[in-house]
Design a protein around this motif. Sequence first.
Motif, PDB file in Angstrom:
ATOM      1  N   LEU A 413       0.768  -1.180  -0.049  1.00 56.63           N
ATOM      2  CA  LEU A 413      -0.011   0.005  -0.055  1.00 56.63           C
ATOM      3  C   LEU A 413       0.824   1.287  -0.070  1.00 56.63           C
ATOM      4  N   LEU A 414       1.869   1.105   0.483  1.00 54.10           N
ATOM      5  CA  LEU A 414       2.906   2.013   0.865  1.00 54.10           C
ATOM      6  C   LEU A 414       3.982   2.480  -0.475  1.00 54.10           C
ATOM      7  N   LEU A 415       4.555   1.377  -0.803  1.00 51.02           N
ATOM      8  CA  LEU A 415       5.622   1.633  -1.923  1.00 51.02           C
ATOM      9  C   LEU A 415       6.141   0.113  -1.936  1.00 51.02           C
ATOM     10  N   ASN A 416       6.094  -0.261  -3.275  1.00 50.61           N
ATOM     11  CA  ASN A 416       6.932  -1.394  -3.767  1.00 50.61           C
ATOM     12  C   ASN A 416       7.880  -0.962  -4.867  1.00 50.61           C
ATOM     13  N   THR A 417       9.221  -1.109  -4.578  1.00 49.83           N
ATOM     14  CA  THR A 417      10.086  -0.551  -5.636  1.00 49.83           C
ATOM     15  C   THR A 417      11.627  -1.286  -5.321  1.00 49.83           C
ATOM     16  N   ASN A 418      12.447  -0.892  -6.171  1.00 42.06           N
ATOM     17  CA  ASN A 418      13.824  -1.845  -6.136  1.00 42.06           C
ATOM     18  C   ASN A 418      14.853  -1.508  -5.346  1.00 42.06           C
ATOM     19  N   THR A 419      16.015  -2.089  -5.464  1.00 43.77           N
ATOM     20  CA  THR A 419      17.229  -1.790  -4.405  1.00 43.77           C
ATOM     21  C   THR A 419      18.099  -0.526  -4.803  1.00 43.77           C
ATOM     22  N   ARG A 420      17.625   0.131  -5.871  1.00 42.74           N
ATOM     23  CA  ARG A 420      18.409   1.426  -6.214  1.00 42.74           C
ATOM     24  C   ARG A 420      18.104   2.598  -5.459  1.00 42.74           C
ATOM     25  N   ALA A 625      31.929 -12.967  -2.340  1.00 43.05           N
ATOM     26  CA  ALA A 625      31.368 -11.674  -2.987  1.00 43.05           C
ATOM     27  C   ALA A 625      32.235 -10.790  -3.621  1.00 43.05           C
ATOM     28  N   ALA A 626      33.503 -10.697  -3.045  1.00 41.38           N
ATOM     29  CA  ALA A 626      34.386  -9.768  -3.444  1.00 41.38           C
ATOM     30  C   ALA A 626      34.986 -10.281  -4.906  1.00 41.38           C
ATOM     31  N   SER A 627      35.081 -11.629  -5.131  1.00 44.44           N
ATOM     32  CA  SER A 627      35.406 -12.100  -6.585  1.00 44.44           C
ATOM     33  C   SER A 627      34.312 -11.961  -7.546  1.00 44.44           C
ATOM     34  N   PHE A 628      32.941 -11.942  -7.137  1.00 47.87           N
ATOM     35  CA  PHE A 628      31.804 -11.730  -8.150  1.00 47.87           C
ATOM     36  C   PHE A 628      31.726 -10.243  -8.408  1.00 47.87           C
ATOM     37  N   ASP A 629      32.395  -9.386  -7.720  1.00 50.15           N
ATOM     38  CA  ASP A 629      32.259  -7.933  -7.825  1.00 50.15           C
ATOM     39  C   ASP A 629      33.581  -7.486  -8.884  1.00 50.15           C
ATOM     40  N   ASN A 630      33.327  -7.903  -9.985  1.00 48.55           N
ATOM     41  CA  ASN A 630      34.341  -8.016 -10.887  1.00 48.55           C
ATOM     42  C   ASN A 630      34.205  -6.712 -11.909  1.00 48.55           C
ATOM     43  N   GLY A 631      33.161  -5.575 -11.559  1.00 47.48           N
ATOM     44  CA  GLY A 631      33.070  -4.492 -12.234  1.00 47.48           C
ATOM     45  C   GLY A 631      31.629  -4.592 -13.014  1.00 47.48           C
ATOM     46  N   MET A 632      31.183  -5.930 -13.085  1.00 47.54           N
ATOM     47  CA  MET A 632      29.953  -6.157 -13.735  1.00 47.54           C
ATOM     48  C   MET A 632      28.715  -5.688 -12.692  1.00 47.54           C
ATOM     49  N   GLU A 633      27.748  -4.849 -12.778  1.00 50.46           N
ATOM     50  CA  GLU A 633      26.851  -4.650 -12.071  1.00 50.46           C
ATOM     51  C   GLU A 633      25.695  -5.850 -11.763  1.00 50.46           C
ATOM     52  N   PHE A 634      25.565  -6.212 -10.422  1.00 49.10           N
ATOM     53  CA  PHE A 634      24.413  -7.199 -10.545  1.00 49.10           C
ATOM     54  C   PHE A 634      23.159  -6.389 -10.087  1.00 49.10           C
ATOM     55  N   PHE A 635      22.090  -6.715 -10.696  1.00 45.59           N
ATOM     56  CA  PHE A 635      20.362  -6.138 -10.460  1.00 45.59           C
ATOM     57  C   PHE A 635      19.652  -7.222 -10.850  1.00 45.59           C
ATOM     58  N   SER A 636      18.538  -7.243  -9.781  1.00 49.08           N
ATOM     59  CA  SER A 636      17.563  -7.844 -10.166  1.00 49.08           C
ATOM     60  C   SER A 636      16.368  -6.811  -9.968  1.00 49.08           C
ATOM     61  N   THR A 637      15.681  -6.772 -10.947  1.00 47.91           N
ATOM     62  CA  THR A 637      14.529  -5.770 -10.924  1.00 47.91           C
ATOM     63  C   THR A 637      13.569  -5.728  -9.628  1.00 47.91           C
ATOM     64  N   PHE A 638      13.031  -7.338  -9.282  1.00 46.15           N
ATOM     65  CA  PHE A 638      12.099  -7.514  -8.335  1.00 46.15           C
ATOM     66  C   PHE A 638      12.998  -7.855  -6.924  1.00 46.15           C
ATOM     67  N   GLY A 639      14.092  -8.473  -7.167  1.00 42.15           N
ATOM     68  CA  GLY A 639      14.852  -9.146  -6.109  1.00 42.15           C
ATOM     69  C   GLY A 639      15.285  -7.921  -5.183  1.00 42.15           C
ATOM     70  N   GLY A 640      14.850  -8.272  -3.797  1.00 40.02           N
ATOM     71  CA  GLY A 640      15.094  -7.398  -2.832  1.00 40.02           C
ATOM     72  C   GLY A 640      13.973  -6.420  -2.855  1.00 40.02           C
ATOM     73  N   SER A 641      12.878  -6.351  -3.388  1.00 40.24           N
ATOM     74  CA  SER A 641      12.141  -4.979  -3.358  1.00 40.24           C
ATOM     75  C   SER A 641      11.548  -4.920  -2.033  1.00 40.24           C
ATOM     76  N   THR A 642      11.009  -3.625  -1.853  1.00 38.97           N
ATOM     77  CA  THR A 642      10.449  -3.539  -0.337  1.00 38.97           C
ATOM     78  C   THR A 642       9.529  -4.331  -0.123  1.00 38.97           C
ATOM     79  N   VAL A 643       8.591  -4.899  -1.068  1.00 38.84           N
ATOM     80  CA  VAL A 643       7.516  -5.842  -0.381  1.00 38.84           C
ATOM     81  C   VAL A 643       8.379  -7.099  -0.045  1.00 38.84           C
ATOM     82  N   SER A 644       8.951  -7.521  -0.932  1.00 42.46           N
ATOM     83  CA  SER A 644       9.610  -9.042  -0.433  1.00 42.46           C
ATOM     84  C   SER A 644      10.413  -8.958   0.444  1.00 42.46           C
ATOM     85  N   CYS A 645      11.223  -7.955   0.778  1.00 38.63           N
ATOM     86  CA  CYS A 645      11.876  -7.635   2.058  1.00 38.63           C
ATOM     87  C   CYS A 645      10.797  -7.999   3.452  1.00 38.63           C
ATOM     88  N   ALA A 646       9.844  -6.910   3.275  1.00 42.99           N
ATOM     89  CA  ALA A 646       8.683  -7.056   4.300  1.00 42.99           C
ATOM     90  C   ALA A 646       8.255  -8.432   4.530  1.00 42.99           C
TER      91      ALA A 646
END
Length: 766
Positions: A413-420, A625-646
């Motif tokens: 009801l309040l907000l559902n948006t992404n991790t950015r 996690a450090a090895s994975f952080d090789n310059g390429m961004e990781f992003f999932s539109t819905f992953g970690g959204s406000t509603v899913s975390c709630a």
Amino acid sequence: MDVLQHAPALTAAEASELARRLFGVSAEAAQLPSERDQNFALHTPAGDRFVLKIANAADDRALLEAQNAALLHVARATSLCPRVIPTLDGEPMASVVVSSGTRHFIRLLTWLPGQPLGAVPDRTPDLLVELGAAIAELDAALEGFDHPAIHRDFYWDLARGMALCRDAAPRIAPPEMRALVTTLLARIEARDAERFQRLRRGAVHNDPNDYNVLVSEPFGSSGRRALVGVLDFGDIVHSYAVADLAIAIAYAVLDQADPLGAIAAVTRGYQRRRPLEDDEIESLFGLVILRLCTSVCIAARQQRQRPGDAYLGVSQEPIARTLPALAAIEPEAVAAAVRQSRGPTPEETLAARRRVIGPNLSVAYRRPLKIVRGWMQYLYDDTGRRYLDAYNNVPHVGHSHPRVVRAATEQMLLLNTNTRYLHDTLAGFAARLVATLPPPLRICYFVNSGSEANELALRLARAHTHRRDVIVLDAAYHGNTTTLIDISPYKFNGPGGEGAPPWVHVLPLPDSYRGQYRRGDPRAGERYAEFARHVRNPSAFIAESAPSVGGQILLPDRYLASVYAIVRAAGGVCIADEVQTAYGRMGTHFYAFEAQRVVPDIVVLGKPIGNGYPLGAVVTTAEIAASFDNGMEFFSTFGGSTVSCAAGLAVLDVVEEERLQEHARTTGAVLIERLRALAGDHPLVGDIRGSGLFVGIELVKDRETLQPAAAEASDVSNRMRDRGILLGTDGPFHNVIKIRPPMPFSAADAEHLAMTLSEILADMSV
Ligand code: PMP
């Protein structure tokens, strides 16, 4: 038929006196119309109202007791019917001997407000829909009710209607009516009589005529009326379950300009609550007409006995006006209208789905289920039937758990948006999640499914090791993406599969029931792990910490410790797929890998962690996690959204506050103990295994050869479904009955499941 001679004939003053003496109610009495008994309306000076019912002397006590029992039964599920007031002695009824020397039983009931539907001239479609819904509510409330006295030979019973009418029709006095009834009976005989035999049966009120159904005064701006009551259980009988609907319709259509529209309206209301079976739909119109013919025949008989009694003929004039109109309607047209007034059936829903959905989307059970509602460990189908869900592990804390529903709804009801964008629940949920895991598993990624989580886990492993090869267990399933099908022997070795790609290495499933090393071999774990030694340069070993798709397998002691050591020594990382096993299901531990005393490098979570809200997670070490952080961004539109975390946070709250892991441990122990006690000695049962609410029953045709009994396992699950318990089958041979219910599953549910299973296995062996 001398029953009318036994009708009581008390005066109002006598009725008032009886009410005072027997029930302690001081009131004025006024007689109400009735055919075979006497009813008095009682008005107390304080304004309370009751009905005093004085039974026909021919009525037996058992039947009156059955009526009272039925009223008590329905009162649990509906407020549509009167309630029984006990006598001053606490009895459900009293008896008196009247001046003529006959004995009559007397009961006192609460008064229902409203006026009879029969007195309402304008029957709007809305009101007729309400009538249907009320009759369905009554029938649903009567479900499960039985009493020896209602299995009776009763002349108003529609199941005896054909015989009664055949006998009485020739003596109907007016020749046109006699001819009409005779023609209609012949039509029913030809079209319906055989089908009537197949109708489902149950206790029915048997007289919801328009004077036994009460409606409110008009209200609101539209002036609609509500259906508020159903009276008079005097005709209760064990008969066709659809009889109440047929009878209600028979009177509701009297003098209606559009009888077919009226039938459709009443059945629409009825089927919102109780869908009709096909035979009921086909039979309904025949039963409506049969009821009206029965009424004509019975009135003809009674009028010969008591020519002056006007009540006996109350319905006859409208019936005489309406029956010819009904005779002109095609029975097929009625069946079609009734069918249409039912929502789509499971079969129709399935057909609609087949037209527009990919054909390899499967449906569970021979008779597909149309589930419309869930609550904790129960599911409800479109007919309102309840099923014990012993299969779905996604609604971990219970279907529709209000805490999770509320958390997700309030956030949505309040907000559902992404991790950015910054929001506190992302880090909040991640912190809570890593707190359930041992160090060094400290870094989270959120996605939307188990598949996505496994995909990401492989990317992490590859980024960390700069290698590609993957080691998997035989019969494993890790998800539906292209890469995950490539690492899932369950799929690539199954129908439509193309075998293992060269970079995938399959180890034998460490199954200590039917595998190469079995229970009793103290080194089975180490021996199975040795198979990993021949794989060169793996990037990852991935396995469920208790293989579920592989057949509810508990790994032998030290298996994971040994295989992890071998894989790590070869430079690979170890991924634990905990999609099925996480969050306390195993009872002894929060995660299945803990029972193996290991700490994986990457943990994959899915199904239960959102309780049905799409949520997957990957948890790993800071180093990976450090090895994975090789310059390429990781992003999932819905992953970690406000509603899913709630939602995810609420699930963790419930798991902890309701102590579900502990509950799984104790309930699972009861379940396994009861299964072993009740079902264990059936020859089909080869193995019963499990931990907490993660249980498997492996069926075999032969306990020596262990030949899998796949068809039998499927048969068991279908029979269990028919008995209201939902299970599934799995394993490489599809012969393992899989039990992994929502965690609120109780010890009583366990007992019920084990008993039912044992009965089904016994049935199957004869
Ligand atoms: N891993 C395992 C062990 C599974 O059982 C499943 C689903 N059955 C998955 C991964 C894939 O999860 P999802 O269907 O959410 O993509």
